[in-house]
Design a protein around this motif. Structure first.
Motif, PDB file in Angstrom:
ATOM      1  N   ILE A  62      39.573  46.835  27.238  1.00 32.96           N
ATOM      2  CA  ILE A  62      40.165  46.996  28.578  1.00 32.96           C
ATOM      3  C   ILE A  62      40.824  48.563  28.645  1.00 32.96           C
ATOM      4  O   ILE A  62      41.727  48.647  27.679  1.00 32.96           O
ATOM      5  N   LEU A  63      40.404  49.696  29.326  1.00 36.64           N
ATOM      6  CA  LEU A  63      40.880  50.933  29.205  1.00 36.64           C
ATOM      7  C   LEU A  63      41.938  50.875  30.304  1.00 36.64           C
ATOM      8  O   LEU A  63      41.701  50.568  31.614  1.00 36.64           O
ATOM      9  N   LYS A  64      43.294  51.045  29.872  1.00 36.01           N
ATOM     10  CA  LYS A  64      44.373  50.754  30.874  1.00 36.01           C
ATOM     11  C   LYS A  64      45.514  51.896  30.418  1.00 36.01           C
ATOM     12  O   LYS A  64      45.425  52.702  29.675  1.00 36.01           O
ATOM     13  N   GLY A  65      46.497  51.552  31.449  1.00 32.19           N
ATOM     14  CA  GLY A  65      47.919  52.380  30.969  1.00 32.19           C
ATOM     15  C   GLY A  65      48.779  51.463  30.015  1.00 32.19           C
ATOM     16  O   GLY A  65      48.527  50.322  29.864  1.00 32.19           O
ATOM     17  N   GLU A  66      49.787  52.050  29.445  1.00 36.73           N
ATOM     18  CA  GLU A  66      50.644  51.448  28.747  1.00 36.73           C
ATOM     19  C   GLU A  66      51.366  50.286  29.318  1.00 36.73           C
ATOM     20  O   GLU A  66      51.895  50.072  30.277  1.00 36.73           O
ATOM     21  N   GLY A  67      51.006  49.098  28.481  1.00 34.62           N
ATOM     22  CA  GLY A  67      51.507  47.706  29.096  1.00 34.62           C
ATOM     23  C   GLY A  67      50.716  47.161  30.105  1.00 34.62           C
ATOM     24  O   GLY A  67      51.339  46.212  30.745  1.00 34.62           O
ATOM     25  N   GLY A  68      49.750  47.660  30.846  1.00 29.30           N
ATOM     26  CA  GLY A  68      49.139  47.139  32.153  1.00 29.30           C
ATOM     27  C   GLY A  68      48.209  45.898  31.882  1.00 29.30           C
ATOM     28  O   GLY A  68      47.633  45.782  30.783  1.00 29.30           O
ATOM     29  N   ARG A  69      47.991  45.537  32.840  1.00 23.86           N
ATOM     30  CA  ARG A  69      46.860  44.233  33.210  1.00 23.86           C
ATOM     31  C   ARG A  69      47.101  43.175  32.321  1.00 23.86           C
ATOM     32  O   ARG A  69      46.307  42.587  31.684  1.00 23.86           O
ATOM     33  N   GLU A 107      40.617  43.071  23.715  1.00 25.21           N
ATOM     34  CA  GLU A 107      41.272  44.556  23.401  1.00 25.21           C
ATOM     35  C   GLU A 107      41.764  45.241  24.160  1.00 25.21           C
ATOM     36  O   GLU A 107      40.875  45.732  25.178  1.00 25.21           O
ATOM     37  N   GLY A 108      42.990  45.954  24.307  1.00 23.06           N
ATOM     38  CA  GLY A 108      43.420  47.155  24.990  1.00 23.06           C
ATOM     39  C   GLY A 108      43.422  48.445  24.282  1.00 23.06           C
ATOM     40  O   GLY A 108      43.672  48.747  23.358  1.00 23.06           O
ATOM     41  N   LEU A 109      42.977  49.440  25.284  1.00 27.31           N
ATOM     42  CA  LEU A 109      43.011  50.806  24.683  1.00 27.31           C
ATOM     43  C   LEU A 109      43.906  51.462  25.792  1.00 27.31           C
ATOM     44  O   LEU A 109      43.694  51.918  27.093  1.00 27.31           O
ATOM     45  N   GLU A 110      45.196  51.764  25.354  1.00 22.11           N
ATOM     46  CA  GLU A 110      46.150  52.356  26.447  1.00 22.11           C
ATOM     47  C   GLU A 110      45.760  53.748  26.112  1.00 22.11           C
ATOM     48  O   GLU A 110      46.209  54.452  25.199  1.00 22.11           O
ATOM     49  N   LEU A 111      45.501  54.501  27.483  1.00 23.95           N
ATOM     50  CA  LEU A 111      45.334  55.872  27.444  1.00 23.95           C
ATOM     51  C   LEU A 111      46.532  56.432  28.098  1.00 23.95           C
ATOM     52  O   LEU A 111      46.435  57.934  28.087  1.00 23.95           O
ATOM     53  N   TYR A 112      47.283  56.057  28.695  1.00 18.68           N
ATOM     54  CA  TYR A 112      48.244  56.772  29.608  1.00 18.68           C
ATOM     55  C   TYR A 112      49.441  55.995  29.844  1.00 18.68           C
ATOM     56  O   TYR A 112      49.397  54.675  29.745  1.00 18.68           O
ATOM     57  N   ARG A 113      50.587  56.586  30.358  1.00 22.45           N
ATOM     58  CA  ARG A 113      51.845  55.859  30.669  1.00 22.45           C
ATOM     59  C   ARG A 113      52.272  56.315  31.978  1.00 22.45           C
ATOM     60  O   ARG A 113      51.920  57.374  32.416  1.00 22.45           O
TER      61      ARG A 113
END
Length: 255
Positions: free
Chosen positions: A136-143, A158-164
């Motif tokens: 999951i490509l997402k923001g910090e702490g999302g979804r 697995e999550g890949l946090e790309l932004y906040r």
């Protein structure tokens, strides 16, 4: 839709695009961005997640910022993405960014939330395979809901946090002052965090502002708003301009 004067709270560029569409339909709007994003530095482990993209049967991109940053990272690691990895997005606008990159992406035609994606037959088929791995490509702490549901179904996620996300700085009372000065009679938020920032900015004026019609993108955000005391919540069943215009038409005149 006559008589609506809406407050838009999306990031600046998105609000400008939405405002132009609303203006074409004869709807006045004023923008106060309550949600902006900034890219996060990537760790070695996170880069390895993208390098190992072919290990995942499905990649979910949850937002336009995630799409833009994910595409940039993809360009560095996979000029030709692995054919066996299927791409999914939560909304049509995010899907368009991925499609412009040449990716074959699927998304729910109705609804811009996790529930709509989980109900998408193509997505259900992709993640039902034995040993399914999902990124999951997402923001910090999302979804988190999406992650929980997929793990309940037996998928490895697995999550890949790309932004906040963050609330831009404003002087106290900016929100109620704009609503009063512009004679606004409706509020629009595009996410749960956007609503929380709206509530924070309202501060002591919230009991009064909570009486205004509030347009939200999903049942989850509607529930959050009602729990906080919002009195007239309209679920647009999506975060797109089309979804908002449809909700305005169905709502009719100013409530």
């Amino acid at each position: 839709m006559k008589g609506w004067r809406l407050l838009l709270t999306r990031p600046e560029l998105e609000s400008a695009t939405l405002a132009a569409t609303l203006a074409e339909a004869g709807v006045f709007s004023s923008s106060l961005p309550l949600l902006e994003t900034e890219a996060l530095p990537l760790s070695v482990q996170q880069r390895e997640q993208m390098i190992g993209l072919d290990r995942y049967c499905a990649v979910i991109v949850v937002s336009k910022p995630a799409a833009r940053l994910g595409i940039a990272l993809l360009d560095q690691t996979w000029p030709t993405p692995p054919a066996a990895t299927r791409w999914f997005s939560v909304g049509a606008a995010t899907a368009q960014l991925l499609a412009d990159r040449g990716l074959d992406v699927s998304f729910p035609a109705q609804g811009d939330d996790s529930e709509a994606l989980l109900a998408l037959p193509a997505f259900a088929e992709a993640v039902s395979r034995p040993g399914a791995r999902v990124l999951i490509l997402k923001g910090e702490g999302g979804r988190e809901l999406l992650t929980e549901r997929l793990r309940e179904q037996g998928a490895s996620v697995e999550g890949l946090e790309l932004y906040r996300r963050y609330l831009p700085h404003y002087e106290p009372a900016t929100l109620p002052r704009i609503i009063q000065a512009e004679r606004l009679n409706g509020l629009v938020v595009s996410s749960g965090q956007g609503f929380l920032h709206l509530r924070q900015m309202a501060d002591a004026a919230w009991p009064e502002l909570a009486q205004l019609p509030l347009f939200v993108p999903s049942p989850r955000v509607a529930e959050l708003a009602r729990a906080a005391g919002a009195r007239q919540v309209v679920d647009c069943s999506g975060a797109s301009a089309t979804a908002l215009l449809t909700a305005l038409r169905e709502t009719g005149a100013v409530l």
